[in-house]
Design a protein around this motif. Structure first.
Motif: not given
Length: 864
Positions: A422, A448-452, A455, A484-485
Motif C-alpha cells: 500500500g 483504482t489505486s485508492e483502495k490500496f 493499506k 486487498i483482493e
C-alpha cells in the motif's frame, strides 16, 4: 562445498529451461570446504582445487585399506574431552597465556583435496578449551611467513586468502552446523552449513578473533560466546566437529583434522566429536539494536512551468530530509530458542542488487534475501520448493519471529504486517491525487489505486521439522498472505532420507488456495475467483567417489500460487536425469583431475504438451595454479504457445494479420518451435594473491526472440512488427544468441581490492536478419579496507541497453554484527538517452535520481 544437483534443477527452471554452464562470475564467497565427492554441475561450480605432492609424512595417518577407504585412528574415533579453563585467555593471537597449556591439542591433519587423506604440506594444530561463558579455539599453522596469503579483507570476503576454520554440529544431528573460517589476520567468514542444501554465509555470529603472522607461520585465536550459538546443554552431550586449513599457494590445498571419504556423500556424518562442555552459563540474553537513517532523495520531475508536457525540460527536486527510526530485538530464553522482533526496521539495503539481463525474459528473476532480520534462522524456513521467500515481505511495520530446536523437533514461526503493497510511489500518489481531483468534477471517475493506499498486507509462516533416525527428517510448512483482493494460503509436507552413505531421497508436496485475479487464456478474461493449486518435487540422488547420478522432478499446476514464496512458471513439469564422473585428482599431473557429465531434462504442461527438452554434455579440467577449463555442447528443442502470452484463438474470433481484433500470435499458427544447439567454452584461474580471472563464451543457435521489444534502442524486429508496426501481434522467432561473461579481480595491495565484471548478450533473428537486442552490463567495484571494520567502497554499474549508469560511494564502519555506521551517496544517470517528457535524445549525462544517506545502528547485549 559440493553444489547440489537439486539446486541445479531449480536454477534451470528459473532461467526458463535455458541451461547455464559454469558461471563466469567469480563468487564473492566461494565455498569454504569442498564436499567429499565434489561435483561440478551446469548450474554452479566451485573453484577447482589442487595441491602439489606432499613431501611430509604424517605422524599418525589413517591406514588405507582400499582406494578411498581408511581406518580412523582410535584417538580420533573417540570423543575429545574439552578442558575447562580457570581464567580466560587474552584474545590477541599470541597464544602466550599460561591457560593454553591446559588446552586439548588436535593435530595430525590429512590433506583431503586434491590428495586423498595423504600427509599435508604443512602441519596444523588446534587448541580447545572453555569456561562457563566462552568456547576458546586456537589454530597454530606452521608456514613460511613471507608466503602466507593474508589481506585486510571485509568479513565473509576472506576466501582468496589462506584460512583456517571449523564446523560445529552443536546438536550432533548430522544435519546442520555453524561454520566459521578465519584468514591469518583473524578476519572472519561465518555462516551455516545444511546437509543437502550447502553453505549460507549471510549469517553472522558475534565472536572475537585475532590472528598474527610470525616467523614460523601464523596463529588465530578465537573466543565464541555460548550465547551466540544454538545448542542443547547438559552432561554428556556431544558436538560434531570438523577443523580445516586451506593453503592457497599449494594449488588450493585443503587439510582436515578428520579423514574424509569421497565415497560418502555427507560432511557431518564424518565429523569427529567433542564433549565435556559442562557447567556452561546458559543465561537468558536480550539484544537490542536501535537504528536511525537520515536521507535525502532527489528525483527528476516535471517543472512548474506551464509548458506542455512534450516541451517540459523537467528538473531534479530534492525531497525533505527524512528520518527513519527503527528497532530490532532478540530475546534468547534458552540456548536452543530465539525470539526476534522488528519494529519499523531500517531495511534499506546498503548495497543494491546485482544488475541482470532482463531483455527477452519471460519469467520473474530471483533475488536473494540480504536483510539481517530475515537472515536469522533462514535455513529453518528453506525447503526444496521455495514456499518461503522473505523478500515477498517488502516493508514491514512490525515483524516477530521465533526459531529453535528442542530434542528432535525444529520449529520456526514468523508473522509480519507489511506496508509495502500500500506504500505507493510518489508518481503513483500524484496520479491518484489527480484522479481524486477529477472525481470532484465527475463522480463517475474511478480511482483504482485508492483502495490500496497505505493499506497493509498480513503475513504468517509456520515451519515444523522432526528428525527421524540418524540422518532423516520430515517436516511441514504453512504460510498465509492477506491483502486487498489478494489472499493466499499454502500447506506442504517434505522429507529427506539417507538410504545409505551415497544415496538420498527427498520430496515435497504443497497445496495452495488463493482468492485473487486469474487470467483464463481460453476466454481472455482476468477473473477474481478462488483458485486451488498443487506443487511437487522429488529427487533420488546417488553420489559416489567417482560416479554419481540423479533423477528429479518438480511441477506446479496452473492455479498454484505462493505469495510468501517464489515460483517462476506454473502449469509446468520439469524432469531430469543427471549422470557424472569425477576422476581421482593427481597433483603431479598437468591435468590434475577432470569431470564429465550429462544433464538431460524435459519440460511439459499438465495437459501433456511438451515445452522443452535439452541434453547437455560437459567436460571440465582442473589445472595447476587453481585453474580450470571446460566446454559443453547441448542440443534441444523448444515450443512456445499463445496461451502463455495471452488469449488463445479459441477464446474469441481474432485476426492474426491485423491490428484490429488482433490475435496473440501473428500468422496461421498459434505456436512456434525451434531446434537448438548450444556450444560453450569456459575457464578461469585464481592465479595468484594479486590476480584472478574467469570467462565464458556461449553461442546458442535456435534461441527464441519472444518479440517483446527491448526499449527505444531495440524495438521489435519480427516480420509482424516490421509490416504492421510495434502494436502488431507477437511473432516469436528463432535466432542466434551470443553470450560472454567475464570477470577479473586485481588486488595490488593487502588493503585495496578491485573487480571488473561484464555480462554481454546479442540476439539476431534469422527471419529478418535484424538484432533483437544487444546489451552489455559492466560493473566496476573498488574497496579499500582500512581495518577489518572500516572501509570505503565505490561501485559503478553501466547497462548499455538503457544507457543507465548507477553509482554508489560508501564509507562504512562495522565492528561487529549489529553495530554499524554508513555514509553514502547513490546516483542514477542516463547517457545519450531519450528525455522522459520531450522524448528527444539528450546528449551526455542526465540525472534521474540521487540519494544521500547516513545509517547507524548499535548493538546492546545483556545477559541475565
Amino acid at each position: 562445498m559440493k553444489p547440489s544437483i537439486h539446486l541445479l534443477g531449480s536454477i534451470l527452471v528459473a532461467l526458463g529451461a535455458m541451461t547455464v554452464c559454469a558461471s563466469a562470475q567469480t563468487p564473492a564467497n566461494p565455498p569454504a570446504v569442498v564436499a567429499p565427492t565434489p561435483a561440478v554441475t551446469a548450474a554452479a561450480k566451485p573453484t577447482p582445487a589442487a595441491s602439489p605432492a606432499s613431501t611430509q609424512k604424517a605422524t599418525n595417518a589413517s591406514t588405507a585399506t582400499a582406494k578411498g577407504s581408511f581406518v580412523v585412528p582410535p584417538e580420533k574415533s573417540e570423543p575429545i574431552v574439552i578442558p575447562k579453563f580457570d581464567k580466560p585467555p587474552v584474545i590477541d593471537g599470541k597464544l602466550d597465556d599460561d591457560v593454553w597449556q591446559k588446552a586439548v591439542v588436535l593435530k595430525d591433519f590429512y590433506q583431503i583435496q586434491p590428495g586423498d587423506n595423504v600427509p599435508p604440506s604443512k602441519p596444523t594444530e588446534v587448541l580447545l578449551g572453555y569456561d562457563p561463558r566462552f568456547l576458546y579455539i586456537a589454530f597454530k599453522a606452521t608456514d613460511e611467513p613471507d608466503k602466507v596469503r593474508a589481506t585486510v579483507a571485509k568479513r565473509d570476503n576472506i576466501f582468496q586468502d589462506d584460512y583456517v576454520g571449523f564446523y560445529l554440529d552443536t546438536f550432533n544431528d548430522k544435519r546442520k552446523a555453524f561454520e566459521a573460517f578465519f584468514n591469518p589476520l583473524g578476519i572472519q567468514g561465518d555462516g551455516i552449513l545444511t546437509e543437502g542444501r550447502g553453505e549460507d554465509f549471510s549469517v553472522d555470529l558475534l565472536m572475537e578473533s585475532k590472528g598474527i603472522v610470525h616467523e614460523t607461520g601464523y596463529n588465530v585465536e578465537i573466543a565464541i560466546p555460548f550465547k551466540s550459538l544454538r545448542f542443547e546443554a547438559g552432561k554428556g552431550k556431544l558436538w560434531g566437529a570438523h577443523f580445516f586449513r586451506r593453503i592457497k599457494r599449494f594449488e588450493n590445498e585443503l587439510d582436515s583434522w578428520m579423514p574424509f571419504s569421497r565415497s560418502i556423500d555427507s560432511n557431518l556424518s564424518q565429523a569427529g566429536h567433542l564433549t565435556g562442555l559442562e557447567g556452561i552459563s546458559v543465561e537468558r540474553t536480550l539484544e537490542l539494536i536501535p537504528s536511525a537513517t537520515v536521507s535525502q532523495n532527489g528525483r527528476f520531475v516535471p517543472s512548474f512551468s506551464q509548458l506542455a508536457r512534450s516541451t517540459d525540460p523537467g528538473r531534479i527536486v530534492n525531497e525533505p530530509v527524512g528520518l527513519e527510526l527503527g528497532l530490532t530485538a532478540k530475546f534468547i530464553p534458552s540456548s536452543a530458542v530465539t525470539v526476534d522482533l522488528a519494529i519499523n526496521p531500517d531495511f534499506a539495503q546498503v548495497e543494491a542488487d546485482q544488475l541482470v539481463v532482463t531483455a527477452n525474459q519471460r519469467f520473474p528473476i530471483f533475488f536473494p534475501e540480504k536483510r539481517p532480520f530475515f537472515l536469522e534462522g533462514i535455513e529453518i524456513f528453506q525447503t526444496p520448493i521455495t514456499a518461503v521467500h522473505t523478500r515477498a515481505i517488502v516493508d514491514p511495520d512490525l515483524a516477530i519471529k521465533t526459531t529453535g530446536k528442542k530434542g528432535r523437533n525444529t520449529f520456526g514461526l514468523m508473522v509480519a504486517t507489511d506496508n509495502g503493497p500500500g506504500n505507493l510511489s510518489a508518481d503513483d500518489r500524484g496520479a491518484l491525487n489527480a484522479c481524486l481531483d477529477r472525481r470532484l468534477l465527475d463522480p463517475r471517475e474511478i480511482c483504482t489505486s485508492e483502495k490500496f493506499l497505505d493499506k497493509n498486507a498480513y503475513i504468517s509462516v509456520l515451519r515444523l521439522k522432526r528428525d527421524v533416525g540418524k540422518e532423516n527428517s520430515i517436516g511441514m510448512v504453512a504460510t498465509t498472505y492477506d491483502f486487498i483482493e489478494k489472499h493466499n494460503k499454502v500447506l506442504g509436507i517434505d522429507g529427506r532420507f539417507r538410504l545409505n552413505k551415497q544415496t538420498t531421497v527427498s520430496f515435497q508436496a504443497i497445496g495452495t488456495t488463493s482468492r485473487n485475479f486469474f487470467f483464463d487464456p481460453n476466454d481472455g478474461v482476468n477473473r477474481y475467483r478462488t483458485g486451488n493449486g498443487f506443487g511437487y518435487t522429488g529427487s533420488y540422488n546417488v553420489s559416489g567417489r567417482n560416479w554419481g547420478w540423479e533423477v528429479y522432478g518438480e511441477g506446479f499446476t496452473q492455479d498454484y500460487r505462493a505469495d510468501v514464496g517464489f515460483v517462476q512458471r506454473t502449469n509446468s513439469n520439469f524432469n531430469y536425469g543427471f549422470l557424472r564422473y569425477n576422476s581421482d585428482p593427481n597433483p603431479k599431473k598437468k591435468i590434475i583431475s577432470y569431470h564429465v557429465h550429462n544433464f538431460t531434462h524435459i519440460d511439459y504442461d499438465w495437459q501433456g504438451r511438451m515445452y522443452t527438452w535439452e541434453s547437455e554434455n560437459v567436460v571440465e579440467l582442473s589445472l595447476p595454479r587453481s585453474s580450470w577449463l571446460g566446454s559443453f555442447w547441448e542440443t534441444g528443442y523448444e515450443r512456445v504457445f499463445d496461451h502463455e502470452f495471452g488469449p488463445t484463438r479459441e477464446a474469441k474470433p481474432c485476426n492474426p494479420f491485423s491490428l484490429v481484433n488482433k490475435c496473440t500470435f501473428y500468422g496461421e499458427s498459434n505456436e512456434r518451435s525451434s531446434t537448438k544447439q548450444h556450444l560453450s567454452v569456459f575457464g578461469g584461474s585464481n592465479f595468484s594473491k594479486t590476480i584472478a580471472f574467469n570467462a565464458q563464451v556461449t553461442h546458442r543457435w535456435g534461441h527464441f526472440d519472444f518479440d517483446f521489444g527491448n526499449g527505444d534502442k531495440y524495438p521489435r524486429v519480427s516480420p509482424a512488427a516490421l509490416s504492421l508496426g510495434q502494436d502488431a501481434p507477437l511473432d516469436p522467432g528463432r535466432g542466434s544468441l551470443l553470450q560472454f561473461n567475464g570477470g577479473i579481480t586485481y588486488q595490488p595491495t593487502n588493503e585495496l581490492r578491485t573487480q571488473f565484471n561484464i555480462n554481454s548478450q546479442r540476439l539476431r533473428r534469422y527471419d529478418t536478419d535484424r538484432v533483437a537486442f544487444a546489451v552489455n552490463i559492466m560493473t566496476l567495484r573498488g574497496t579499500y579496507q582500512f581495518t577489518k571494520a572500516t572501509f570505503a567502497r565505490l561501485i559503478l554499474d553501466y547497462n548499455t541497453l538503457n544507457s543507465r549508469l548507477r553509482s554508489q560511494a560508501l564509507f562504512g564502519w562495522t565492528p561487529n554484527p549489529g553495530t554499524a555506521f554508513y555514509a553514502g551517496y547513490n546516483d542514477d544517470l542516463n547517457y545519450d538517452s531519450r528525455h522522459p517528457f520531450t522524448r528527444e535524445i539528450v546528449p551526455g549525462f542526465r540525472r534521474n535520481a540521487r540519494t544521500f544517506f547516513i545509517k547507524a545502528s548499535y548493538l546492546i547485549r545483556r545477559g541475565f
